[in-house]
Scaffold this motif. Structure first.
Motif, PDB file in Angstrom:
ATOM      1  N   ARG A  34     -52.733  35.795  -5.550  1.00 16.22           N
ATOM      2  CA  ARG A  34     -52.306  36.017  -4.329  1.00 16.22           C
ATOM      3  C   ARG A  34     -53.603  36.467  -3.519  1.00 16.22           C
ATOM      4  O   ARG A  34     -54.185  37.300  -3.740  1.00 16.22           O
ATOM      5  N   ASP A  35     -53.485  36.018  -2.119  1.00 16.14           N
ATOM      6  CA  ASP A  35     -54.657  36.265  -1.199  1.00 16.14           C
ATOM      7  C   ASP A  35     -54.754  37.717  -1.019  1.00 16.14           C
ATOM      8  O   ASP A  35     -55.855  37.929  -1.027  1.00 16.14           O
ATOM      9  N   SER A  57     -48.355  31.559  -1.579  1.00 18.33           N
ATOM     10  CA  SER A  57     -49.781  31.591  -0.962  1.00 18.33           C
ATOM     11  C   SER A  57     -50.445  30.732  -1.425  1.00 18.33           C
ATOM     12  O   SER A  57     -50.939  30.410  -2.714  1.00 18.33           O
TER      13      SER A  57
END
Length: 451
Positions: free
Chosen positions: A54-55, A344
């Protein structure tokens, strides 16, 4: 390096595989004479074991790193290491972004931390991201728990899900031999651990890259065979495994879990979406019907089994109707726990380049609606525990109420009850459940109830 008190700190982001890698790296550092410190500002060697799924996890790493890079300007002896998936993905780019870094190393290099640090202490800035064969590690991990231990059985992943960066950062599948896994579990048992969790990014793929190893005529090249092979290690009371892939999940494995008393009736099988078109776009290799069939087979053999999963909302092109299919699946199955995430876009993945991305507002709205349903269904599932006697493996004290201990049921449900940790730690005790919540339980130890 000037001889001084050598202290290290490791911050871990992401999955259980990363936690297991961090424990091994901590073991290596302690072998090298480093001492653990809780406070990174007190450490002269800092490791960030990173996650790129995930970012936001990635951004958090950069902010932590920025603070320590600034500190290094005044303390040149500070050694900064970025390990894990962001390191693998970014490689030398990381050095350009944060020139204060000493070592950038991908997950496949975790067992080589000592030799890589030797190069750093000789004055080099090192990047280790080339694909290598992960050799057996003989260093003892510094394990977070002393009741339950992780055991890696397969590294890497050969799947090519269109949203996932794992194969490009963790490399191709490499199974450990059954013998080395069993030897590690026997060692864990000797140290007094009671539970092991077998880990793999795609654990059902275990063994398919191994030559046909046999012992007394048995082929030891599936997860099912491995469970039979390690089951009777003395001292280990519970065996878990994660993470499963529906494409490879077999009825034979389900039967083994039912037949083998130490294997917990807890299955973590991500479905990601309840819509066949989205599953196809994700390149998951199964349908929602196939997924439902797996769950119904598990419940046929083990009606009380605990089922957890992962789901993604807002995948590129997902319509409201397709999202409803995910809600329908969650409603029909009733998971004990569900890890949810809004899609994401990740670097070097096909889906990140598609032009049918869903807006952040829509993703956020869908995530909220899914999470609400997850809570409702988990609360319903919890009701089955009320007034039941559960076998709970005691792990620790309840930090919010020190008169209570906390442990987990066979189905991995956190359970709190009054008790003395010094007397109960590492024991499996019968607990009558008196209070249920969506994701945890409270009860009374049976001997106290019947006294």
């Amino acid at each position: 390096m000037i001889e001084q008190k050598r202290r290290y700190n490791i911050t871990t982001f992401g999955c259980q595989m990363n936690k297991a890698d961090s424990e091994r790296m901590a073991g290596i550092l302690e072998n090298m004479g480093f001492e653990f410190t809780e406070d990174p500002n007190n450490a002269n060697l800092i490791v960030y074991n990173t996650c790129t799924i995930r970012d936001n996890a990635e951004q958090k790493v950069y902010s932590y790193l920025g603070r320590q890079a600034k500190r290094k300007q005044n303390e040149p002896d500070l050694t900064l290491v970025v390990a894990g998936c962001v390191a693998q993905q970014e490689g030398e780019m990381l050095l350009r972004r944060v020139p204060e870094l000493d070592l950038v190393m991908g997950p496949q290099h975790a067992n080589r931390l000592d030799s890589l640090l030797d190069q750093v202490f000789a004055g080099n800035q090192v990047v280790a991201t080339e694909p290598i064969h992960i050799y057996e590690d003989i260093t003892k991990p510094r394990r977070e728990s002393n009741v339950s231990a992780w055991v890696n059985i397969i590294y890497g992943c050969n799947e090519r899900c269109s949203y996932c960066v794992v194969p490009s950062v963790r490399g191709v599948e490499q199974s450990r031999t059954p013998e080395s896994i069993k030897a590690e579990i026997e060692d864990i048992a000797r140290q007094g651990f009671k539970e092991v969790t077998l880990l793999g990014q795609n654990i059902d793929a275990y063994g398919r890259d191994l030559p046909g190893t046999t012992e007394t005529g048995r082929h030891l090249h599936t997860l099912t065979d491995l469970l039979y092979y390690i089951h009777d290690v003395e001292g280990i009371d519970r065996i878990r495994f994660a993470t499963s892939h529906p494409r490879y999940f077999t009825e034979r494995l389900i039967k083994a879990c039912h037949e083998l008393p130490k294997v917990c009736e807890h299955f973590h099988i991500p479905f990601q979406s309840g819509d066949n078109e989205i599953l196809k776009a994700m390149k998951r290799g199964y349908t929602h019907e196939r997924y439902r069939d797996i769950i119904s087979k598990i419940r046929h053999y083990m009606p009380h089994a605990s089922i957890s999963a992962d789901a993604i909302v807002g995948f590129p092109g997902e319509t409201e109707e397709q999202f409803q299919n995910t809600l329908n699946l969650v409603d029909d199955i009733g998971f004990d726990q569900l890890n949810t995430a809004a899609y994401s876009p990740r670097p070097n993945t096909p889906a990140a380049l598609w032009d049918n991305q869903i807006s952040e507002e829509e993703k956020s709205d869908r995530l909220q609606r899914l999470n609400h349903l997850v809570g409702v269904k988990a609360a319903e599932r919890s009701q089955r525990y009320l007034n039941r006697v559960e076998q709970v493996l005691v792990e620790d004290i309840n930090p919010k109420d020190t008169t209570q201990v906390v442990g987990r049921t066979d189905g991995n449900r956190l359970t709190f009850f009054k008790g003395d940790l010094t007397e109960l730690k590492g024991k499996i005790v019968p607990v009558k459940i008196t209070e249920v919540r969506p994701f945890s339980l409270t009860g009374e130890m049976l001997s106290l109830v019947t006294a």
